[in-house]
Write a protein that holds these residues in place. Structure first.
Motif, mmCIF file in Angstrom:
data_model
loop_
_atom_site.group_PDB
_atom_site.id
_atom_site.type_symbol
_atom_site.label_atom_id
_atom_site.label_comp_id
_atom_site.label_asym_id
_atom_site.label_seq_id
_atom_site.Cartn_x
_atom_site.Cartn_y
_atom_site.Cartn_z
ATOM 1 N N TRP A 154 0.830 -1.213 0.000
ATOM 2 C CA TRP A 154 0.000 0.000 0.000
ATOM 3 C C TRP A 154 0.861 1.259 0.000
ATOM 4 O O TRP A 154 0.552 2.218 -0.714
ATOM 5 N N VAL A 155 1.927 1.281 0.776
ATOM 6 C CA VAL A 155 2.821 2.448 0.797
ATOM 7 C C VAL A 155 3.473 2.634 -0.571
ATOM 8 O O VAL A 155 3.567 3.762 -1.080
ATOM 9 N N ALA A 156 3.889 1.548 -1.193
ATOM 10 C CA ALA A 156 4.481 1.638 -2.533
ATOM 11 C C ALA A 156 3.467 2.159 -3.540
ATOM 12 O O ALA A 156 3.806 2.965 -4.420
ATOM 13 N N SER A 157 2.216 1.760 -3.404
ATOM 14 C CA SER A 157 1.195 2.250 -4.331
ATOM 15 C C SER A 157 0.920 3.729 -4.102
ATOM 16 O O SER A 157 0.651 4.464 -5.057
ATOM 17 N N ILE A 158 0.989 4.184 -2.858
ATOM 18 C CA ILE A 158 0.828 5.626 -2.575
ATOM 19 C C ILE A 158 1.990 6.386 -3.221
ATOM 20 O O ILE A 158 1.787 7.417 -3.870
ATOM 21 N N TRP A 159 3.187 5.869 -3.037
ATOM 22 C CA TRP A 159 4.374 6.530 -3.584
ATOM 23 C C TRP A 159 4.302 6.601 -5.115
ATOM 24 O O TRP A 159 4.552 7.655 -5.706
ATOM 25 N N THR A 160 3.964 5.488 -5.749
ATOM 26 C CA THR A 160 3.885 5.493 -7.221
ATOM 27 C C THR A 160 2.758 6.380 -7.716
ATOM 28 O O THR A 160 2.894 7.034 -8.748
ATOM 29 N N SER A 161 1.660 6.448 -6.976
ATOM 30 C CA SER A 161 0.552 7.338 -7.352
ATOM 31 C C SER A 161 0.942 8.794 -7.200
ATOM 32 O O SER A 161 0.659 9.622 -8.066
ATOM 33 N N ALA A 162 1.597 9.110 -6.103
ATOM 34 C CA ALA A 162 1.981 10.494 -5.835
ATOM 35 C C ALA A 162 3.061 10.977 -6.813
ATOM 36 O O ALA A 162 3.088 12.149 -7.186
ATOM 37 N N CYS A 163 3.917 10.069 -7.244
ATOM 38 C CA CYS A 163 5.002 10.429 -8.168
ATOM 39 C C CYS A 163 4.554 10.336 -9.614
ATOM 40 O O CYS A 163 5.321 10.672 -10.525
ATOM 41 N N GLY A 164 3.345 9.853 -9.836
ATOM 42 C CA GLY A 164 2.835 9.761 -11.205
ATOM 43 C C GLY A 164 3.460 8.648 -12.014
ATOM 44 O O GLY A 164 3.523 8.724 -13.244
ATOM 45 N N LEU A 165 3.947 7.619 -11.367
ATOM 46 C CA LEU A 165 4.560 6.491 -12.092
ATOM 47 C C LEU A 165 3.528 5.547 -12.640
ATOM 48 O O LEU A 165 2.459 5.402 -12.238
#
Length: 165
Positions: A154-165
């Motif tokens: 979940w944290v990785a998905s937040i990070w990828t969402s926030a970074c636009g990856l």
């Protein structure tokens, strides 16, 4: 007697009944309390195993659906993906807190069960004389692995969402 060293026999100093007199009525009450302790313990274990199965499964299926990049993901904007990931993280943390409380109640029920078995004169029973967990094979380690993997996802998905990856 070496086998006894690998088992938990210690009981709490708290008595089960306020004024235990050893009467048949006291014994019947202890047996009823023991039955309820066993039933509640089984219920907590059942909930625990269901959560251990559902948390990683639902997390992975949800993440794969929203973040896979396939046709179904075209309906999810980056903002919606971020919101979904934050809500998934919050739900997983909530379930982890629930599991930790469940573990406290589980351990207390084992303690109560040991005491009742002791008061009934049971030497090695369901709770008293249980094998002591050693090394990697412990419930707490399973909790860390299962919930840890879901939380990292979940944290990785937040990070990828926030970074636009």
């Amino acid at each position: 007697m070496a086998d006894r060293e690998d088992r938990a026999y210690k009981t709490t100093d708290l008595s089960t009944l306020l004024a235990y007199k050893g009467t048949p009525e006291d014994r019947d009450l202890l047996l009823k309390l023991y039955e309820q302790t066993c039933t509640t313990w089984r219920m907590l274990v059942d909930v625990r195993f269901k959560l251990f199965a559902l948390v990683p499964t639902i997390s992975l299926v949800s993440l794969a659906t929203v973040f896979s990049g396939g046709d179904s993901t075209k309906y999810f904007s980056p903002g919606l993906r971020l919101l979904f990931a934050i809500l998934g993280l919050a739900a997983t943390v909530g379930l982890l807190v629930y599991e930790l409380r469940n573990s406290q109640l589980h351990d207390d029920l084992i303690s109560r069960g040991r005491k009742i078995e002791d008061e009934l004169g049971v030497d090695t029973g369901v709770f008293r004389g249980r094998k002591v967990a050693k090394g990697l094979i412990k419930h707490d380690n399973a909790t860390v692995l299962i919930y840890g993997a879901a939380l990292v996802a979940w944290v990785a998905s937040i990070w990828t969402s926030a970074c636009g990856l």
